[in-house]
Design a protein around this motif. Sequence first.
Motif, PDB file in Angstrom:
ATOM      1  N   ASN A 114      -9.977  -5.382   5.126  1.00  0.00           N
ATOM      2  CA  ASN A 114     -10.668  -4.686   4.341  1.00  0.00           C
ATOM      3  C   ASN A 114      -9.940  -3.964   3.118  1.00  0.00           C
ATOM      4  O   ASN A 114     -10.562  -4.014   1.900  1.00  0.00           O
ATOM      5  N   LEU A 115      -8.773  -3.580   3.136  1.00  0.00           N
ATOM      6  CA  LEU A 115      -8.166  -3.233   2.231  1.00  0.00           C
ATOM      7  C   LEU A 115      -7.594  -4.647   1.318  1.00  0.00           C
ATOM      8  O   LEU A 115      -7.808  -4.552   0.140  1.00  0.00           O
ATOM      9  N   GLU A 166      -9.353  -7.172   0.784  1.00  0.00           N
ATOM     10  CA  GLU A 166     -10.644  -7.458   0.095  1.00  0.00           C
ATOM     11  C   GLU A 166     -10.709  -6.651  -1.196  1.00  0.00           C
ATOM     12  O   GLU A 166     -11.195  -7.091  -2.248  1.00  0.00           O
ATOM     13  N   LYS A 167     -10.573  -5.288  -0.988  1.00  0.00           N
ATOM     14  CA  LYS A 167     -10.710  -4.084  -2.158  1.00  0.00           C
ATOM     15  C   LYS A 167      -9.728  -4.720  -3.362  1.00  0.00           C
ATOM     16  O   LYS A 167     -10.057  -4.680  -4.512  1.00  0.00           O
ATOM     17  N   ILE A 168      -8.314  -4.937  -2.908  1.00  0.00           N
ATOM     18  CA  ILE A 168      -7.451  -5.055  -3.752  1.00  0.00           C
ATOM     19  C   ILE A 168      -8.039  -6.612  -4.669  1.00  0.00           C
ATOM     20  O   ILE A 168      -7.812  -6.463  -5.733  1.00  0.00           O
ATOM     21  N   GLU A 192     -10.638  -7.721  -5.200  1.00  0.00           N
ATOM     22  CA  GLU A 192     -11.850  -7.133  -6.122  1.00  0.00           C
ATOM     23  C   GLU A 192     -11.386  -6.864  -7.352  1.00  0.00           C
ATOM     24  O   GLU A 192     -11.809  -7.207  -8.494  1.00  0.00           O
ATOM     25  N   ASN A 193     -10.470  -5.911  -7.325  1.00  0.00           N
ATOM     26  CA  ASN A 193      -9.712  -5.262  -8.501  1.00  0.00           C
ATOM     27  C   ASN A 193      -9.143  -6.474  -9.250  1.00  0.00           C
ATOM     28  O   ASN A 193      -9.068  -6.603 -10.499  1.00  0.00           O
ATOM     29  N   TYR A 249      -4.490   0.561  -6.966  1.00  0.00           N
ATOM     30  CA  TYR A 249      -5.573   0.699  -5.964  1.00  0.00           C
ATOM     31  C   TYR A 249      -5.061   1.588  -4.675  1.00  0.00           C
ATOM     32  O   TYR A 249      -4.257   1.089  -4.085  1.00  0.00           O
TER      33      TYR A 249
END
Length: 85
Positions: A22-23, A25-27, A29-30, A56
């Motif tokens: 989950n982490l 994926e967020k990074i 995206e950035n 992030y």
Amino acid sequence: MSKYKVVLSKKAIKFLDRIPENLSEKILENIISLEVNPRPFGYKKLIGREGYRIRYGDYRVLYDINDAVFIVDIIEIGNRKNIYK
């Protein structure tokens, strides 16, 4: 505005593989958002070495921009405690 191509180093890919999904994926995206705007709000030029950084949470993404060929080269990703050493 031209679209940039994002290239991740082996070191950056290894880091993303080691952290929770989950982490990562967020990074990611950035990082992908750098294709449209390689100098987003909050980016900073690094002091003492070439490149830029975005953040992030407690993580930093260090990258270099080559405007001549429209490439954003992701150099390293890491925790803010260890990334600048």
